[in-house]
Write a protein that holds these residues in place. Structure first.
Motif, PDB file in Angstrom:
ATOM      1  N   ASP A   1       8.780  -2.011  -8.559  1.00 14.87           N
ATOM      2  CA  ASP A   1       9.596  -3.226  -8.574  1.00 14.87           C
ATOM      3  C   ASP A   1      10.644  -3.145  -9.678  1.00 14.87           C
ATOM      4  O   ASP A   1      11.787  -3.583  -9.508  1.00 14.87           O
ATOM      5  CB  ASP A   1       8.706  -4.457  -8.801  1.00 14.87           C
ATOM      6  CG  ASP A   1       7.784  -4.731  -7.619  1.00 14.87           C
ATOM      7  OD1 ASP A   1       8.091  -4.258  -6.504  1.00 14.87           O
ATOM      8  OD2 ASP A   1       6.764  -5.410  -7.810  1.00 14.87           O
ATOM      9  N   PHE A   2      10.241  -2.593 -10.799  1.00 14.30           N
ATOM     10  CA  PHE A   2      11.140  -2.443 -11.950  1.00 14.30           C
ATOM     11  C   PHE A   2      12.337  -1.567 -11.586  1.00 14.30           C
ATOM     12  O   PHE A   2      13.492  -1.921 -11.838  1.00 14.30           O
ATOM     13  CB  PHE A   2      10.351  -1.820 -13.103  1.00 14.30           C
ATOM     14  CG  PHE A   2      11.114  -1.684 -14.387  1.00 14.30           C
ATOM     15  CD1 PHE A   2      11.175  -2.729 -15.289  1.00 14.30           C
ATOM     16  CD2 PHE A   2      11.757  -0.498 -14.707  1.00 14.30           C
ATOM     17  CE1 PHE A   2      11.870  -2.597 -16.481  1.00 14.30           C
ATOM     18  CE2 PHE A   2      12.450  -0.355 -15.892  1.00 14.30           C
ATOM     19  CZ  PHE A   2      12.507  -1.414 -16.789  1.00 14.30           C
ATOM     20  N   GLY A   3      12.060  -0.404 -10.982  1.00 14.32           N
ATOM     21  CA  GLY A   3      13.135   0.516 -10.622  1.00 14.32           C
ATOM     22  C   GLY A   3      14.070  -0.049  -9.581  1.00 14.32           C
ATOM     23  O   GLY A   3      15.296   0.122  -9.662  1.00 14.32           O
TER      24      GLY A   3
ATOM     25  N   ILE B   1      13.241   7.091   1.313  1.00 15.66           N
ATOM     26  CA  ILE B   1      12.411   6.198   0.504  1.00 15.66           C
ATOM     27  C   ILE B   1      13.240   5.067  -0.089  1.00 15.66           C
ATOM     28  O   ILE B   1      12.967   3.887   0.141  1.00 15.66           O
ATOM     29  CB  ILE B   1      11.692   6.973  -0.622  1.00 15.66           C
ATOM     30  CG1 ILE B   1      10.602   7.866  -0.026  1.00 15.66           C
ATOM     31  CG2 ILE B   1      11.075   6.011  -1.639  1.00 15.66           C
ATOM     32  CD1 ILE B   1       9.820   8.658  -1.040  1.00 15.66           C
ATOM     33  N   GLN B   2      14.270   5.440  -0.850  1.00 12.38           N
ATOM     34  CA  GLN B   2      15.011   4.413  -1.584  1.00 12.38           C
ATOM     35  C   GLN B   2      15.683   3.402  -0.662  1.00 12.38           C
ATOM     36  O   GLN B   2      15.585   2.190  -0.899  1.00 12.38           O
ATOM     37  CB  GLN B   2      16.066   5.063  -2.483  1.00 12.38           C
ATOM     38  CG  GLN B   2      16.710   4.050  -3.442  1.00 12.38           C
ATOM     39  CD  GLN B   2      17.548   4.737  -4.492  1.00 12.38           C
ATOM     40  OE1 GLN B   2      18.311   5.656  -4.190  1.00 12.38           O
ATOM     41  NE2 GLN B   2      17.419   4.305  -5.726  1.00 12.38           N
TER      42      GLN B   2
ATOM     43  N   TYR C   1      16.447  -2.036   1.194  1.00 10.48           N
ATOM     44  CA  TYR C   1      16.819  -2.913   2.311  1.00 10.48           C
ATOM     45  C   TYR C   1      15.641  -3.700   2.864  1.00 10.48           C
ATOM     46  O   TYR C   1      15.776  -4.425   3.857  1.00 10.48           O
ATOM     47  CB  TYR C   1      17.474  -2.094   3.426  1.00 10.48           C
ATOM     48  CG  TYR C   1      18.818  -1.527   3.039  1.00 10.48           C
ATOM     49  CD1 TYR C   1      19.862  -2.358   2.648  1.00 10.48           C
ATOM     50  CD2 TYR C   1      19.041  -0.155   3.048  1.00 10.48           C
ATOM     51  CE1 TYR C   1      21.088  -1.829   2.280  1.00 10.48           C
ATOM     52  CE2 TYR C   1      20.267   0.378   2.685  1.00 10.48           C
ATOM     53  CZ  TYR C   1      21.287  -0.466   2.299  1.00 10.48           C
ATOM     54  OH  TYR C   1      22.511   0.053   1.930  1.00 10.48           O
ATOM     55  N   GLY C   2      14.483  -3.550   2.233  1.00 13.33           N
ATOM     56  CA  GLY C   2      13.330  -4.337   2.638  1.00 13.33           C
ATOM     57  C   GLY C   2      12.649  -3.874   3.908  1.00 13.33           C
ATOM     58  O   GLY C   2      11.825  -4.600   4.465  1.00 13.33           O
TER      59      GLY C   2
ATOM     60  N   SER D   1      10.603  -1.335   4.098  1.00 18.76           N
ATOM     61  CA  SER D   1       9.242  -1.065   3.646  1.00 18.76           C
ATOM     62  C   SER D   1       9.027  -1.751   2.305  1.00 18.76           C
ATOM     63  O   SER D   1       9.961  -1.850   1.494  1.00 18.76           O
ATOM     64  CB  SER D   1       8.998   0.439   3.486  1.00 18.76           C
ATOM     65  OG  SER D   1       9.184   1.112   4.713  1.00 18.76           O
ATOM     66  N   ARG D   2       7.824  -2.193   2.056  1.00 21.91           N
ATOM     67  CA  ARG D   2       7.504  -2.816   0.772  1.00 21.91           C
ATOM     68  C   ARG D   2       6.890  -1.825  -0.204  1.00 21.91           C
ATOM     69  O   ARG D   2       7.071  -1.941  -1.411  1.00 21.91           O
ATOM     70  CB  ARG D   2       6.543  -3.996   0.975  1.00 21.91           C
ATOM     71  CG  ARG D   2       7.160  -5.171   1.715  1.00 21.91           C
ATOM     72  CD  ARG D   2       6.184  -6.325   1.729  1.00 21.91           C
ATOM     73  NE  ARG D   2       5.871  -6.775   0.378  1.00 21.91           N
ATOM     74  CZ  ARG D   2       6.474  -7.792  -0.218  1.00 21.91           C
ATOM     75  NH1 ARG D   2       7.437  -8.450   0.423  1.00 21.91           N
ATOM     76  NH2 ARG D   2       6.147  -8.159  -1.435  1.00 21.91           N
ATOM     77  N   ARG D   3       6.142  -0.879   0.317  1.00 26.77           N
ATOM     78  CA  ARG D   3       5.483   0.112  -0.522  1.00 26.77           C
ATOM     79  C   ARG D   3       5.558   1.488   0.143  1.00 26.77           C
ATOM     80  O   ARG D   3       5.672   1.590   1.357  1.00 26.77           O
ATOM     81  CB  ARG D   3       4.014  -0.263  -0.759  1.00 26.77           C
ATOM     82  CG  ARG D   3       3.809  -1.475  -1.656  1.00 26.77           C
ATOM     83  CD  ARG D   3       4.136  -1.149  -3.113  1.00 26.77           C
ATOM     84  NE  ARG D   3       3.962  -2.298  -3.989  1.00 26.77           N
ATOM     85  CZ  ARG D   3       4.937  -3.129  -4.343  1.00 26.77           C
ATOM     86  NH1 ARG D   3       6.160  -2.943  -3.851  1.00 26.77           N
ATOM     87  NH2 ARG D   3       4.708  -4.140  -5.163  1.00 26.77           N
ATOM     88  N   ILE D   4       5.449   2.528  -0.673  1.00 29.26           N
ATOM     89  CA  ILE D   4       5.455   3.898  -0.189  1.00 29.26           C
ATOM     90  C   ILE D   4       4.074   4.487  -0.431  1.00 29.26           C
ATOM     91  O   ILE D   4       3.566   4.468  -1.551  1.00 29.26           O
ATOM     92  CB  ILE D   4       6.522   4.743  -0.921  1.00 29.26           C
ATOM     93  CG1 ILE D   4       7.922   4.177  -0.658  1.00 29.26           C
ATOM     94  CG2 ILE D   4       6.454   6.200  -0.483  1.00 29.26           C
ATOM     95  CD1 ILE D   4       8.335   4.161   0.783  1.00 29.26           C
ATOM     96  N   SER D   5       3.467   5.020   0.617  1.00 26.52           N
ATOM     97  CA  SER D   5       2.125   5.586   0.486  1.00 26.52           C
ATOM     98  C   SER D   5       2.193   6.957  -0.185  1.00 26.52           C
ATOM     99  O   SER D   5       3.253   7.592  -0.253  1.00 26.52           O
ATOM    100  CB  SER D   5       1.483   5.716   1.861  1.00 26.52           C
ATOM    101  OG  SER D   5       2.129   6.727   2.622  1.00 26.52           O
ATOM    102  N   LYS D   6       1.050   7.418  -0.656  1.00 26.31           N
ATOM    103  CA  LYS D   6       0.981   8.747  -1.270  1.00 26.31           C
ATOM    104  C   LYS D   6       1.359   9.821  -0.254  1.00 26.31           C
ATOM    105  O   LYS D   6       1.999  10.817  -0.606  1.00 26.31           O
ATOM    106  CB  LYS D   6      -0.424   8.996  -1.814  1.00 26.31           C
ATOM    107  CG  LYS D   6      -0.775   8.158  -3.035  1.00 26.31           C
ATOM    108  CD  LYS D   6      -2.159   8.503  -3.555  1.00 26.31           C
ATOM    109  CE  LYS D   6      -2.490   7.685  -4.793  1.00 26.31           C
ATOM    110  NZ  LYS D   6      -3.859   7.997  -5.318  1.00 26.31           N
TER     111      LYS D   6
END
Length: 209
Positions: free
Chosen positions: A104-106, A172-173, A178-179, A181-186
């Protein structure tokens, strides 16, 4: 004092204290979730003191971001040496890049830095210098060392560093910003990292004869 288009950041005795408190809260809560009350409490100062140093939450966030970028760079430099083999070093760097852009910070740093660059070019430059440019410099230094010992064949180290960083952001970015995806899996992160290393080393790696 640092001045940005009429907005002044005052540096004084408790500046570092306020900045460290802000860094911790922004990392924990993100930009939107971080309140001035929480930052002041974490820093052990009054809201009046906080505002005397940083009259604008965005400026506080960007200053805290510079501090965090510098901290992460120092941590990375202490973890691996210039003699580390290229595949190992590049995988480590890729993991750090994805960890940062996925946070979230990045994401908040990128959005705010870009949004403010049009109105306040100084902020845009500071965002670039504390993030992308710092990464380019540090990664470029490593790539030069690897090339000097014959492990990589690179002519333009700045370009190569930028190319590798871009490969690590692929797929990823944009989805995060753009919303989509909310999270990126391992697994997703590993997929991108593996492909980034394969493509970069195919272009710049030196094959043993």
């Amino acid at each position: 004092m640092a001045e940005v288009k009429g907005t002044t950041i005052r540096r004084g005795r408790k500046f570092g204290q306020v900045l460290e408190g802000a860094r911790m809260v922004f990392l924990r809560d993100g930009y939107e979730g971080a309140s001035v009350d929480a930052i002041a409490q974490q820093a052990g100062v009054s809201k009046a003191t906080l505002y005397s140093y940083f009259p604008d939450k965005r400026l506080l966030f960007l200053e805290a971001s510079k501090s965090e970028c510098a901290r992460q760079t120092e941590e990375a430099q202490q973890t691996l040496s210039p003699e580390t083999p290229a595949p190992e070093m590049l995988r480590f760097v890729a993991e750090k890049i994805i960890e940062f852009i996925s946070s979230d910070f990045g994401q908040a740093l990128f959005r705010i830095g870009v949004a403010e660059a049009a109105r306040f070019p100084e902020i845009g430059r500071e965002f670039y210098q504390s993030g992308p440019m710092l990464l380019r410099e540090r990664l470029g230094e490593y790539l030069r060392a690897a090339a000097e010992r014959g492990e990589l064949a690179i002519g333009d180290f700045d370009l190569a560093a930028d190319q590798f960083a871009s490969l690590c952001c692929a797929d990823i970015q944009d989805r995060l910003l753009y919303g989509v995806s909310r999270r990126i899996s391992k697994a997703e992160a590993k997929r991108v990292i593996d492909a980034a290393l394969e493509m970069f080393l195919a272009r710049y790696g030196v094959r043993a004869e």
